[in-house]
Scaffold this motif. Sequence first.
Motif, mmCIF file in Angstrom:
data_model
loop_
_atom_site.group_PDB
_atom_site.id
_atom_site.type_symbol
_atom_site.label_atom_id
_atom_site.label_comp_id
_atom_site.label_asym_id
_atom_site.label_seq_id
_atom_site.Cartn_x
_atom_site.Cartn_y
_atom_site.Cartn_z
ATOM 1 N N GLN A 74 3.135 -8.145 2.313
ATOM 2 C CA GLN A 74 4.075 -8.126 3.419
ATOM 3 C C GLN A 74 5.519 -7.927 2.968
ATOM 4 N N ASN A 75 5.784 -8.249 1.713
ATOM 5 C CA ASN A 75 7.149 -8.166 1.180
ATOM 6 C C ASN A 75 7.266 -7.019 0.178
ATOM 7 N N ILE A 76 6.993 -5.809 0.665
ATOM 8 C CA ILE A 76 6.982 -4.623 -0.197
ATOM 9 C C ILE A 76 8.299 -4.472 -0.956
ATOM 10 N N ASN A 77 9.421 -4.798 -0.332
ATOM 11 C CA ASN A 77 10.728 -4.613 -0.963
ATOM 12 C C ASN A 77 10.900 -5.430 -2.235
ATOM 13 N N GLN A 78 10.034 -6.400 -2.451
ATOM 14 C CA GLN A 78 10.151 -7.231 -3.647
ATOM 15 C C GLN A 78 9.252 -6.754 -4.789
ATOM 16 N N TYR A 79 8.396 -5.775 -4.506
ATOM 17 C CA TYR A 79 7.421 -5.308 -5.491
ATOM 18 C C TYR A 79 7.887 -4.045 -6.208
ATOM 19 N N VAL A 80 7.672 -4.009 -7.512
ATOM 20 C CA VAL A 80 7.925 -2.800 -8.309
ATOM 21 C C VAL A 80 6.747 -1.842 -8.175
ATOM 22 N N PHE A 81 5.530 -2.371 -8.281
ATOM 23 C CA PHE A 81 4.341 -1.514 -8.290
ATOM 24 C C PHE A 81 3.600 -1.542 -6.957
ATOM 25 N N TRP A 82 3.200 -0.342 -6.510
ATOM 26 C CA TRP A 82 2.387 -0.226 -5.308
ATOM 27 C C TRP A 82 0.913 -0.445 -5.654
ATOM 28 N N ASP A 83 0.387 0.343 -6.618
ATOM 29 C CA ASP A 83 -0.936 0.071 -7.160
ATOM 30 C C ASP A 83 -0.749 -0.356 -8.610
ATOM 31 N N LYS A 84 -1.750 -0.198 -9.453
ATOM 32 C CA LYS A 84 -1.608 -0.695 -10.823
ATOM 33 C C LYS A 84 -0.798 0.229 -11.726
ATOM 34 N N PHE A 85 -0.359 1.381 -11.211
ATOM 35 C CA PHE A 85 0.465 2.304 -11.992
ATOM 36 C C PHE A 85 1.691 2.796 -11.241
ATOM 37 N N ALA A 86 1.459 3.242 -10.002
ATOM 38 C CA ALA A 86 2.530 3.901 -9.251
ATOM 39 C C ALA A 86 3.459 2.890 -8.586
ATOM 40 N N PHE A 87 4.700 3.319 -8.358
ATOM 41 C CA PHE A 87 5.729 2.434 -7.823
ATOM 42 C C PHE A 87 5.743 2.403 -6.295
ATOM 43 N N THR A 88 6.364 1.362 -5.758
ATOM 44 C CA THR A 88 6.600 1.283 -4.314
ATOM 45 C C THR A 88 7.747 2.218 -3.941
ATOM 46 N N GLU A 89 7.841 2.533 -2.663
ATOM 47 C CA GLU A 89 8.945 3.373 -2.201
ATOM 48 C C GLU A 89 10.312 2.750 -2.520
ATOM 49 N N PRO A 90 10.532 1.446 -2.272
ATOM 50 C CA PRO A 90 11.835 0.873 -2.611
ATOM 51 C C PRO A 90 12.185 1.021 -4.089
ATOM 52 N N PHE A 91 11.193 0.882 -4.967
ATOM 53 C CA PHE A 91 11.506 1.010 -6.392
ATOM 54 C C PHE A 91 11.703 2.471 -6.775
ATOM 55 N N ASN A 92 10.981 3.380 -6.135
ATOM 56 C CA ASN A 92 11.235 4.804 -6.359
ATOM 57 C C ASN A 92 12.681 5.142 -6.007
ATOM 58 N N LYS A 93 13.152 4.564 -4.904
ATOM 59 C CA LYS A 93 14.533 4.807 -4.478
ATOM 60 C C LYS A 93 15.511 4.202 -5.476
ATOM 61 N N PHE A 94 15.206 3.019 -5.936
ATOM 62 C CA PHE A 94 16.039 2.326 -6.921
ATOM 63 C C PHE A 94 16.203 3.178 -8.177
ATOM 64 N N LEU A 95 15.083 3.685 -8.717
ATOM 65 C CA LEU A 95 15.141 4.503 -9.930
ATOM 66 C C LEU A 95 15.853 5.831 -9.676
ATOM 67 N N ALA A 96 15.592 6.437 -8.535
ATOM 68 C CA ALA A 96 16.214 7.725 -8.232
ATOM 69 C C ALA A 96 17.726 7.599 -8.148
#
Length: 329
Positions: free
Chosen positions: A284-306
């Motif tokens: 429920q708290n996607i904005n706090q997660y780095v990883f979406w699955d066991k490898f790929a990132f969540t959208e918020p972290f993709n934005k952070f890195l970009a």
Amino acid sequence: MKSCVLLSVLVLAANMLQQYCVDGQQAQVPCLFAFGGTLSDHGNNNNLRTRAKSNYGPYGINFPRGSTGRFTNGKTQVDFIAEFTRLNTLIPPFANRSGSDILKGVDYASGSAGILMDTGSHLGVNINFMRQIANHRNIFSRIVIRLGGVDRARQHLRQCFYPSLTIMKYTRFWRTGTASSWARKFVNVGVGRIGCTPYALAMNNRTNGSCVEEMNAAASIYNAKLRSLVDQLNNKIIDGSRCIFVNNTARNLGVVASGFTVTNASCCPTGTGVLCVPNQTPCQNINQYVFWDKFAFTEPFNKFLAILMYNGSNPNYVYPVNITTLAQS
């Protein structure tokens, strides 16, 4: 799926060549062409015979078009860089390219594809580096027809962003003049801290969340050699091309301070596998997660890195997002 972090291809803005107008906004480039693997795939694997697919829920749960084949809950880093450069378009996968869309760019990336030609083959078919290059040649020929000549097509592509899959494989294309006839700006992103992914932690029974430093050390060795090769190529280039290396192994990117407090677990349920279990409810708290699955990132972290990478390569441009409050935006 080991290759997905190895092939984190970011299309970074660097040394803008020219200004363009798109729907009333100033676009910084006319087009963007992305090569890579899982983190950059926009749907090229959807119709392939492979287990490396993400065209099902909960992938795309926060994306306007749903589960398109992006290995995240929303936008990829490629999507955000296209947004930052004001291209005002979603870069389509090669599998779904059509009409004049190709003039703004194409995404050739393929989930599970890697540095070696056989990387990811245990999962099934993928579009390896050589095939991605061949696909771009196909697009080039189509652009030649649309713009009315080879010279016009080359001039158009030379003003685009061209991230390379890996410079070690790209070198021979560059030296023979094939790549340089297409583009002038290449961005090469180093291997990330693969020993800190949920997959690496699970594979090595790291229940305390500590990273597998042996894997990170291997990534550092690769990056050191990659950076050296980048320097060598830049010293030899005489046609105005420029290659940029981005260090993707920094230990402190301000991740926790930016609200990403869960760095060692996936947001979506994965069971014993790597990818999200179909149609399961994610955190429920996607904005706090780095990883979406066991490898790929969540959208918020993709934005952070970009944002970090984009602003780091173009200090004169500031995207209107406060990085320290990014996770809450």
